[in-house]
Scaffold this active site. Structure first.
Site, PDB file in Angstrom:
ATOM      1  N   ASP A   1      -6.359   9.077   5.438  1.00  0.00           N
ATOM      2  CA  ASP A   1      -7.113   7.823   5.482  1.00  0.00           C
ATOM      3  C   ASP A   1      -8.461   8.020   4.792  1.00  0.00           C
ATOM      4  OD1 ASP A   1      -8.310   5.412   6.177  1.00  0.00           O
ATOM      5  OD2 ASP A   1      -8.883   6.131   8.171  1.00  0.00           O
TER       6      ASP A   1
ATOM      7  N   ASP B   1     -10.240   3.350   8.844  1.00  0.00           N
ATOM      8  CA  ASP B   1      -9.564   2.351   9.673  1.00  0.00           C
ATOM      9  C   ASP B   1      -8.394   2.942  10.455  1.00  0.00           C
ATOM     10  OD1 ASP B   1      -7.642   2.711   7.727  1.00  0.00           O
ATOM     11  OD2 ASP B   1      -7.502   0.602   7.140  1.00  0.00           O
TER      12      ASP B   1
ATOM     13  N   ASP C   1      -3.953   5.733   3.302  1.00  0.00           N
ATOM     14  CA  ASP C   1      -4.006   4.764   2.210  1.00  0.00           C
ATOM     15  C   ASP C   1      -3.906   5.459   0.851  1.00  0.00           C
ATOM     16  OD1 ASP C   1      -6.664   5.802   1.809  1.00  0.00           O
ATOM     17  OD2 ASP C   1      -7.390   4.386   3.319  1.00  0.00           O
TER      18      ASP C   1
ATOM     19  N   ASP D   1      10.128   3.632  -3.188  1.00  0.00           N
ATOM     20  CA  ASP D   1      11.216   3.036  -2.422  1.00  0.00           C
ATOM     21  C   ASP D   1      11.545   1.665  -2.984  1.00  0.00           C
ATOM     22  OD1 ASP D   1      12.742   3.985  -0.180  1.00  0.00           O
ATOM     23  OD2 ASP D   1      10.850   4.483   0.799  1.00  0.00           O
TER      24      ASP D   1
ATOM     25  N   ASP E   1      16.765   2.124  -0.813  1.00  0.00           N
ATOM     26  CA  ASP E   1      16.846   2.057   0.642  1.00  0.00           C
ATOM     27  C   ASP E   1      18.032   1.211   1.108  1.00  0.00           C
ATOM     28  OD1 ASP E   1      15.476   2.416   3.368  1.00  0.00           O
ATOM     29  OD2 ASP E   1      15.682   0.248   3.234  1.00  0.00           O
TER      30      ASP E   1
ATOM     31  N   GLU F   1      20.313   6.099  -1.091  1.00  0.00           N
ATOM     32  CA  GLU F   1      20.234   6.463   0.324  1.00  0.00           C
ATOM     33  C   GLU F   1      21.517   6.063   1.040  1.00  0.00           C
ATOM     34  OE1 GLU F   1      17.708   5.536   4.383  1.00  0.00           O
ATOM     35  OE2 GLU F   1      18.419   3.957   3.065  1.00  0.00           O
TER      36      GLU F   1
ATOM     37  N   HIS G   1      11.159  10.436   7.137  1.00  0.00           N
ATOM     38  CA  HIS G   1      10.411   9.570   8.035  1.00  0.00           C
ATOM     39  C   HIS G   1      11.261   8.950   9.131  1.00  0.00           C
ATOM     40  CE1 HIS G   1      12.341   6.981   5.173  1.00  0.00           C
ATOM     41  NE2 HIS G   1      12.089   5.936   5.936  1.00  0.00           N
ATOM     42  N   ASP G   2      12.584   9.050   9.030  1.00  0.00           N
ATOM     43  CA  ASP G   2      13.484   8.493  10.037  1.00  0.00           C
ATOM     44  C   ASP G   2      14.092   9.562  10.940  1.00  0.00           C
ATOM     45  OD1 ASP G   2      13.261   5.800   9.413  1.00  0.00           O
ATOM     46  OD2 ASP G   2      14.822   5.872   7.879  1.00  0.00           O
TER      47      ASP G   2
END
Length: 558
Positions: free
Chosen positions: A29, A33, A37, A106, A208, A265, A332-333
């Site tokens: 970051d 916040d 990013d 993606d 995806d 994917e 990430h899954d």
């Protein structure tokens, strides 16, 4: 310097690449916040470059209401405000290319957000020009045939919408309506979006949920015997009659015009099905990214190493002469690699992390490596549902609560299986919030960041981080590890995964102990007579013939 000779018609940059996956919300970051990013990524590109990787797969950064962490897209040509601006993106791409790093984005086009202008128009009236961009079922036809929804386990994937007295289809969240690929106008919209990003200079797409874009639009009733078997249901959800027609059309209209890599994917339900996506003669995609090896269970002990070896060997047999695979153990899954396939106890975390990295970087296929695994980051094991943000975990919790089920047992299981396990912020240093943010992190950090972080490991030549760098360099110097044939050895051994990679007259042997005990391998092979290229214990002289220490990994040239 590369020492191996390969057939020129086989060489592709994306076969030789090591791909590093960045989950932007959790990487770095820049503005306090609490959300990672694009400027944060830019500030850490020298770190990414130092890993030796060739490409970055970046999870979605498009405009999104963030119902599913960016996989619900409201505008494909804008950047999510959490992540920055298009100017930030342009600078990111420029700075990556300046460092010789390619960018893979993606492509999420099985569904959009319900806040996309297409869907707003589509739901406004039955005769709207955008109506056919999505799947609608008029209420006068009765209740649509049941379809299970991934994120709303107790609901039908058909959502009633009173505006037009119709149901729309959403395989995932109700805020992710499925796009209707039967409509050629919709397909052309997608191709224009792809050209928009490719013309900016990106280097490829990871597609995806692509197995779902083609559906049987008659939506036949599901056989009653499979209604409670989601894996079986998947066969009825996607792989529609025109799936490969659409991908071939996409190749003709877009992909063939650019020197890029494309990744499918969830490619198929078997090796032969996966091959259809990437057989060069079919002119579709480049790399098949299948899930069989990560969805087999929650830990190696649950299913056995022999079964695990057989999965990779079956796929390699199918892909021996053509096509190409992705090799990965996390994303990430999925839970953290070392927590699922290794051992994240203090005693074995580092050594088993190194062993798993050895596996990914020595197998045949393009390695996809998830951020933080190069540090040996582990599952955070959250205790409360309030610590989870993921729609999947939260919806399942609500479902169990409504049924009066065992919530504590569910939370205990999520400590091992939740997608949130891999999404905690990257651990940069030992300062507040581990250097990820100066504000409040969007997701709680793993409290072990004070001892597991990049800054500490940079200073230790034997760290998990520096071992990963050595592996990447070894792979680049030995194209046998890229293009060489794979042969499984000692198949029935329940503890050791042994295989060779061979290219022309060069051979490399890989020995991996997947257990926390000393293990014996059954090969007629004397280590002392050959060159040990890398050993995760870093003390070659202690290696005993035919024995491996807990989680030991050895790479040998012979």
């Amino acid at each position: 310097m590369k020492f191996d000779i390969i057939p020129t018609n086989s060489a592709k940059w994306w076969k030789e690449a090591v791909v590093y996956q960045i989950y932007p919300r959790s990487f770095k970051d820049s503005d306090g916040d609490g959300v990672g990013d694009l400027k944060g990524i830019i500030s850490k590109l020298d770190y990414v470059k130092s890993l030796g990787v060739d490409a970055v797969w970046l999870n979605p950064i498009y405009a999104s209401p963030n119902d599913d962490n960016g996989y619900d897209i409201s505008n494909y040509r804008e950047i999510m405000s959490d992540f920055g601006t298009m100017e930030d993106f342009d600078l990111l791409l420029q700075e990556m290319h300046k460092r010789g790093i390619k960018l893979i984005m993606d492509l999420v086009v099985n569904h959009s957000s319900d806040e996309h202008e297409w869907f707003k128009q589509s739901r406004s009236s039955r005769d709207n020009p955008y109506r056919n961009y999505y799947h609608w079922w008029p209420a006068e036809k009765g209740t649509p045939p049941y379809r299970w929804s991934w994120f709303d386990v107790d609901s039908n994937a058909w959502k009633y919408d009173a505006t037009t007295d119709s149901y729309y289809l959403h395989y995932f969240s109700e805020k992710q309506p499925d796009l209707n690929w039967e409509n050629p106008t919709l397909r052309n919209e997608v191709y224009d979006i792809m050209k928009f990003w490719l013309d900016k200079g990106i280097d490829g797409f990871r597609m995806d949920a692509f197995q779902f874009i083609s559906k049987d639009n008659n939506f036949p009733e599901l056989p009653t015997e499979i209604l409670n078997e989601p894996i079986e249901i998947m066969k009825y959800y996607g792989d529609g009659p025109h799936l490969h027609d659409y991908i071939q059309e996409m190749n003709r209209e877009v992909l063939s015009k650019y020197n890029i890599m494309t990744v499918a994917e969830g490619a198929g339900s078997s090796p032969s099905e996966a091959m259809k996506f990437v057989d060069p003669d079919r002119k579709e995609l480049d790399i098949a990214y299948h899930f069989e090896s990560v969805e087999i269970g929650n830990h190696i002990a649950d299913f056995g190493l022999v079964k695990y070896k057989d999965i990779f060997s079956r796929y390699d047999t199918e892909f021996k002469d053509k096509g190409w695979l992705a090799i990965f153990l996390a994303n990430h899954d999925q839970p953290r690699m070392v927590s699922k396939f290794g051992n994240d106890s203090p005693e074995f975390r580092e050594i088993s992390s190194k062993m798993l990295s050895t596996f990914i970087l020595t197998m045949r296929g393009t390695p996809f490596y998830y951020q933080g695994d190069e540090l040996g980051m582990v599952n955070p094991r959250f205790d409360s549902i309030n610590e989870y943000q993921d729609i999947d975990t939260r919806n399942k919790y609500i479902s169990i609560k409504n049924k009066g089920g065992d919530l504590q047992a569910f939370l205990e299981a999520q400590k091992q299986t939740s997608r949130e396990n891999s999404r905690t912020p990257f651990q940069w240093n030992s300062t507040k919030n581990s250097g990820f943010t100066s504000g409040k992190p969007w997701l709680k950090l793993n409290p072990n960041f004070e001892t597991i972080n990049a800054e500490i490991q940079e200073k230790n030549q034997n760290s998990v981080l520096n071992y990963f760098r050595k592996l990447v360099q070894l792979r680049k110097e030995n194209l046998t590890l890229v293009y060489g044939t794979y042969t499984l050895l000692d198949r029935e051994n329940p503890n050791v995964y042994a295989y060779t990679r061979r290219l022309n007259d060069k051979k490399i042997l890989v020995l991996l102990n997947f257990t926390d005990q000393t293990a014996t391998y059954n090969l007629n092979f004397k280590l002392g007579k050959h060159e040990v290229l890398l050993d995760n214990y870093n003390d070659f002289e202690k290696v005993e013939n035919c024995q491996l220490r807990p989680y030991e990994a050895i790479i040998i040239a012979y």
